[in-house]
Structure formats: structure tokens, C-alpha cells
Write a protein that holds these residues in place. Structure first.
Motif, short mmCIF file in Angstrom:
data_model
loop_
_atom_site.label_atom_id
_atom_site.label_comp_id
_atom_site.label_asym_id
_atom_site.label_seq_id
_atom_site.Cartn_x
_atom_site.Cartn_y
_atom_site.Cartn_z
N THR A 1 73.14 121.02 2.78
CA THR A 1 74.08 120.84 3.87
C THR A 1 75.49 121.20 3.41
O THR A 1 75.74 121.35 2.21
CB THR A 1 74.09 119.39 4.39
OG1 THR A 1 74.63 118.55 3.38
CG2 THR A 1 72.68 118.93 4.78
N GLN A 2 76.41 121.29 4.34
CA GLN A 2 77.79 121.61 4.01
C GLN A 2 78.40 120.52 3.11
O GLN A 2 79.25 120.80 2.29
CB GLN A 2 78.60 121.77 5.30
CG GLN A 2 79.93 122.44 5.08
CD GLN A 2 80.52 122.93 6.39
OE1 GLN A 2 79.85 123.62 7.14
NE2 GLN A 2 81.74 122.55 6.66
N ALA A 3 77.91 119.27 3.25
CA ALA A 3 78.41 118.17 2.42
C ALA A 3 77.77 118.16 1.03
O ALA A 3 78.15 117.37 0.19
CB ALA A 3 78.14 116.83 3.13
N GLY A 4 76.78 119.02 0.81
CA GLY A 4 76.12 119.10 -0.49
C GLY A 4 74.84 118.30 -0.60
O GLY A 4 74.20 118.27 -1.65
N ASP A 5 74.44 117.62 0.47
CA ASP A 5 73.19 116.86 0.48
C ASP A 5 72.02 117.80 0.74
O ASP A 5 72.21 118.94 1.16
CB ASP A 5 73.23 115.78 1.57
CG ASP A 5 74.36 114.79 1.38
OD1 ASP A 5 74.75 114.55 0.23
OD2 ASP A 5 74.85 114.26 2.40
N THR A 6 70.81 117.29 0.51
CA THR A 6 69.60 118.06 0.82
C THR A 6 68.98 117.52 2.09
O THR A 6 68.77 116.31 2.22
CB THR A 6 68.59 117.98 -0.34
OG1 THR A 6 69.19 118.53 -1.51
CG2 THR A 6 67.32 118.75 -0.02
#
Length: 113
Positions: free
Chosen positions: A30-35
Motif C-alpha cells: 500500500t501507499q503507507a507501506g503495509d501489505t
């Protein structure tokens, strides 16, 4: 004899086509760096696999044709659900959540892992 072979080949191709995964399925950064994991067949569920909201289902989408998907997207921070859409382009997935019939939208781009 060749007619039987042709029919068998056609049946094999049809059955193997049903087993192919949709290109939207899989893990996405994701844009936030999560999967986020997207899974399903005719309806796709989006679940966060990492980050502050890991384990939370944040949306569902259905194929709308031409690498486009429509459904609902939920903001995990406030649990508000929005009309959602996604467009697949190569290894990028542009996700959008909209209100007021699409007048106000927030978008972000996810990348396939």
C-alpha cells in the motif's frame, strides 16, 4: 480420431482457463507501506496483512471489465466505507474511494509484491 483430439484439447483449454488467477489477486504494497492481500474469484476481498490494522478487511471488489474493479473500500482508521474502484495497470493498482456519487475521491497507488 482427430475430432476427439480436438474436443479433448478444447475441453482442456476451457478447464485450465478457469484455474488461472485473476491478475488483481495477490499481495500488494500500500501507499503507507503495509501489505494488503487481495483474494477471491468473482468477488475479491482486501485484507491488511501488516501494519497497525493487520487482519482487518478493508474492502471488496468485483471485476467490471477492462482491468477495472468496483465495490467498497473501508478506511481502517475510522471504519468509514466508501464507494470504491480500482484500475490495474501492469504491477500497479490505482485504488480510489469516493463520496457524493464520485464528486470527491481520494486515490492511492499500490504495487504488486
Amino acid at each position: 480420431m482427430s475430432r476427439k483430439v480436438s474436443l479433448a484439447l478444447a475441453a482442456t483449454l476451457i478447464l485450465s482457463g478457469a484455474a488461472w488467477a485473476d491478475p488483481i489477486e495477490g499481495n500488494w504494497k500500500t501507499q503507507a507501506g503495509d501489505t494488503a492481500a487481495i483474494s477471491g474469484s468473482s468477488s475479491f476481498s482486501i485484507t491488511l496483512k501488516s501494519g497497525k490494522y493487520a487482519g482487518k478487511t478493508i474492502g471488496s471488489l468485483k471485476a467490471a471489465g477492462d482491468n477495472k474493479y468496483t465495490g467498497n473500500i473501508t478506511d481502517p482508521a475510522n471504519d468509514k466505507t466508501y464507494s470504491g474502484k480500482a484500475t490495474l495497470s501492469g504491477d500497479s493498482l490505482k485504488m480510489s474511494g469516493c463520496v457524493l456519487g464520485g464528486l470527491i475521491c481520494k486515490s492511492q497507488t499500490w504495487h504488486k509484491l
